[in-house]
Scaffold this motif. Structure first.
Motif, PDB file in Angstrom:
ATOM      1  N   ARG A   1      19.895   6.295  -6.146  1.00  0.00           N
ATOM      2  CA  ARG A   1      20.247   6.117  -4.623  1.00  0.00           C
ATOM      3  C   ARG A   1      21.535   6.952  -4.436  1.00  0.00           C
ATOM      4  O   ARG A   1      21.600   7.589  -3.808  1.00  0.00           O
ATOM      5  CB  ARG A   1      20.290   4.899  -4.263  1.00  0.00           C
ATOM      6  N   LEU A   2      22.554   6.843  -5.360  1.00  0.00           N
ATOM      7  CA  LEU A   2      23.957   7.602  -5.062  1.00  0.00           C
ATOM      8  C   LEU A   2      23.536   9.127  -5.003  1.00  0.00           C
ATOM      9  O   LEU A   2      24.060   9.864  -4.561  1.00  0.00           O
ATOM     10  CB  LEU A   2      24.847   7.188  -6.475  1.00  0.00           C
ATOM     11  N   LEU A   3      22.671   9.678  -6.235  1.00  0.00           N
ATOM     12  CA  LEU A   3      22.555  11.090  -6.133  1.00  0.00           C
ATOM     13  C   LEU A   3      21.731  11.458  -5.297  1.00  0.00           C
ATOM     14  O   LEU A   3      21.974  12.559  -4.595  1.00  0.00           O
ATOM     15  CB  LEU A   3      21.663  11.076  -7.910  1.00  0.00           C
ATOM     16  N   GLN A   4      20.967  10.540  -4.476  1.00  0.00           N
ATOM     17  CA  GLN A   4      20.185  11.039  -3.261  1.00  0.00           C
ATOM     18  C   GLN A   4      21.366  11.154  -2.214  1.00  0.00           C
ATOM     19  O   GLN A   4      21.217  12.320  -1.384  1.00  0.00           O
ATOM     20  CB  GLN A   4      19.303   9.985  -2.802  1.00  0.00           C
ATOM     21  N   GLN A   5      22.379  10.321  -2.062  1.00  0.00           N
ATOM     22  CA  GLN A   5      23.385  10.279  -0.901  1.00  0.00           C
ATOM     23  C   GLN A   5      24.400  11.345  -1.105  1.00  0.00           C
ATOM     24  O   GLN A   5      24.823  11.940  -0.144  1.00  0.00           O
ATOM     25  CB  GLN A   5      23.913   8.904  -0.802  1.00  0.00           C
ATOM     26  N   ILE A   6      24.752  11.443  -2.206  1.00  0.00           N
ATOM     27  CA  ILE A   6      26.037  12.334  -2.463  1.00  0.00           C
ATOM     28  C   ILE A   6      25.605  13.642  -3.262  1.00  0.00           C
ATOM     29  O   ILE A   6      26.554  14.667  -3.174  1.00  0.00           O
ATOM     30  CB  ILE A   6      27.309  11.655  -3.220  1.00  0.00           C
ATOM     31  N   GLY A   7      24.508  14.028  -3.641  1.00  0.00           N
ATOM     32  CA  GLY A   7      24.000  15.012  -4.415  1.00  0.00           C
ATOM     33  C   GLY A   7      24.540  14.952  -5.712  1.00  0.00           C
ATOM     34  O   GLY A   7      24.838  13.960  -6.377  1.00  0.00           O
ATOM     35  N   PRO A   8      24.613  16.241  -6.786  1.00  0.00           N
ATOM     36  CA  PRO A   8      24.868  16.165  -7.988  1.00  0.00           C
ATOM     37  C   PRO A   8      26.454  15.678  -8.359  1.00  0.00           C
ATOM     38  O   PRO A   8      27.066  15.723  -7.620  1.00  0.00           O
ATOM     39  CB  PRO A   8      24.763  17.517  -8.266  1.00  0.00           C
ATOM     40  N   ALA A   9      25.931  14.902  -9.679  1.00  0.00           N
ATOM     41  CA  ALA A   9      27.457  14.162 -10.063  1.00  0.00           C
ATOM     42  C   ALA A   9      27.424  13.993 -11.614  1.00  0.00           C
ATOM     43  O   ALA A   9      26.437  14.128 -12.044  1.00  0.00           O
ATOM     44  CB  ALA A   9      27.523  12.789  -9.238  1.00  0.00           C
ATOM     45  N   THR A  10      28.682  13.864 -11.991  1.00  0.00           N
ATOM     46  CA  THR A  10      28.752  13.537 -13.436  1.00  0.00           C
ATOM     47  C   THR A  10      28.583  12.011 -13.659  1.00  0.00           C
ATOM     48  O   THR A  10      28.820  11.256 -12.928  1.00  0.00           O
ATOM     49  CB  THR A  10      29.982  13.942 -14.018  1.00  0.00           C
ATOM     50  N   ALA A  11      28.534  11.472 -14.987  1.00  0.00           N
ATOM     51  CA  ALA A  11      28.510   9.998 -15.312  1.00  0.00           C
ATOM     52  C   ALA A  11      29.538   9.304 -14.877  1.00  0.00           C
ATOM     53  O   ALA A  11      29.909   8.067 -14.256  1.00  0.00           O
ATOM     54  CB  ALA A  11      27.886   9.824 -16.664  1.00  0.00           C
ATOM     55  N   GLY A  12      30.945  10.095 -15.204  1.00  0.00           N
ATOM     56  CA  GLY A  12      32.085   9.590 -14.750  1.00  0.00           C
ATOM     57  C   GLY A  12      32.182   9.206 -13.327  1.00  0.00           C
ATOM     58  O   GLY A  12      32.756   8.200 -12.796  1.00  0.00           O
ATOM     59  N   MET A  13      31.947  10.372 -12.486  1.00  0.00           N
ATOM     60  CA  MET A  13      31.790  10.011 -10.965  1.00  0.00           C
ATOM     61  C   MET A  13      30.975   8.813 -10.614  1.00  0.00           C
ATOM     62  O   MET A  13      31.603   8.125  -9.688  1.00  0.00           O
ATOM     63  CB  MET A  13      31.270  11.394 -10.181  1.00  0.00           C
ATOM     64  N   LEU A  14      29.864   8.723 -11.215  1.00  0.00           N
ATOM     65  CA  LEU A  14      28.866   7.986 -10.814  1.00  0.00           C
ATOM     66  C   LEU A  14      29.478   6.209 -11.400  1.00  0.00           C
ATOM     67  O   LEU A  14      29.384   5.187 -10.889  1.00  0.00           O
ATOM     68  CB  LEU A  14      27.528   8.029 -11.363  1.00  0.00           C
ATOM     69  N   ALA A  15      30.164   6.327 -12.650  1.00  0.00           N
ATOM     70  CA  ALA A  15      30.688   5.204 -13.061  1.00  0.00           C
ATOM     71  C   ALA A  15      31.740   4.502 -12.304  1.00  0.00           C
ATOM     72  O   ALA A  15      31.786   3.436 -11.868  1.00  0.00           O
ATOM     73  CB  ALA A  15      31.267   5.494 -14.451  1.00  0.00           C
ATOM     74  N   LYS A  16      32.647   5.577 -11.680  1.00  0.00           N
ATOM     75  CA  LYS A  16      33.769   4.801 -10.554  1.00  0.00           C
ATOM     76  C   LYS A  16      32.923   4.397  -9.518  1.00  0.00           C
ATOM     77  O   LYS A  16      33.665   3.419  -9.061  1.00  0.00           O
ATOM     78  CB  LYS A  16      34.733   6.032 -10.148  1.00  0.00           C
TER      79      LYS A  16
END
Length: 192
Positions: A25-40
């Motif tokens: 869902r986060l990748l749907q909402q914010i677009g591409p990301a790293t594991a670190g960004m998503l972990a935060k």
């Protein structure tokens, strides 16, 4: 946008893990990301997030985006640019029923939690967003064919608006005045 129909129980089972659904869902909402960004954003361990991202990739929901990496250590992920769908009737037997029942129950609980969060924070949104949001329920008498036709028409409208806010690769168009808008609806027969 293309739609991928999931019929493999192992693929669908990959979405029953709560953190995986949250990352998707986060990748749907914010677009591409790293594991670190998503972990935060999920208050999770980066190693655990990396594992679940690899699992989502293994099941074909996301792909790596190496063109976004600034060095060899940085690993970016993005959604596969297609919608997904699944039908409970495509998963017969006790194992299929267990997977679809579990996933559907988790999805409904998540949808209601998101609605509750919005209702709690309603007044923090600017008035133009408060006025644009809505809730509705209806009791309609229909045949199964009419219900199928109505849901097909609704999906066409939803797809049109979804495509307007995304680049051709499925990533959100940044900084264009749009916010991430959550829409969910359920249509089903009900005995009085």
């Amino acid at each position: 946008m293309e739609t991928r129909k999931i019929t493999d129980p192992e693929v669908l089972k990959g979405l029953t893990q709560p953190l995986r659904r949250k990352l998707f869902r986060l990748l749907q909402q914010i677009g591409p990301a790293t594991a670190g960004m998503l972990a935060k954003r999920t208050d999770s361990d980066p190693g655990l997030v990396s594992y679940h991202l690899r699992e989502l990739a293994k099941h074909g929901f996301i792909v790596e985006a190496p063109e976004l990496a600034r060095d060899r250590r940085e690993r970016w992920w993005r959604l596969v640019p297609e919608a997904t769908s699944w039908d409970t009737l495509d998963f017969p037997g006790p194992e299929g029923a267990a997977i679809t029942d579990t996933l559907k129950a988790q999805m409904v609980a998540d949808e209601l939690e998101r609605l509750t969060t919005y209702q709690r924070t309603f007044h923090a949104w600017p008035q133009e967003w408060q006025r644009a949001s809505m809730s509705s329920d209806s009791q309609i008498r229909m045949t199964p064919d009419e219900l199928r036709q109505m849901t097909a028409e609704l999906l066409e409208v939803i797809t049109r608006y979804t495509d307007q806010g995304r680049n051709p690769d499925g990533t959100p168009i940044p900084d264009d005045g749009r916010e991430s808008v959550f829409l969910f609806f359920h249509v089903f027969p009900e005995k009085p």
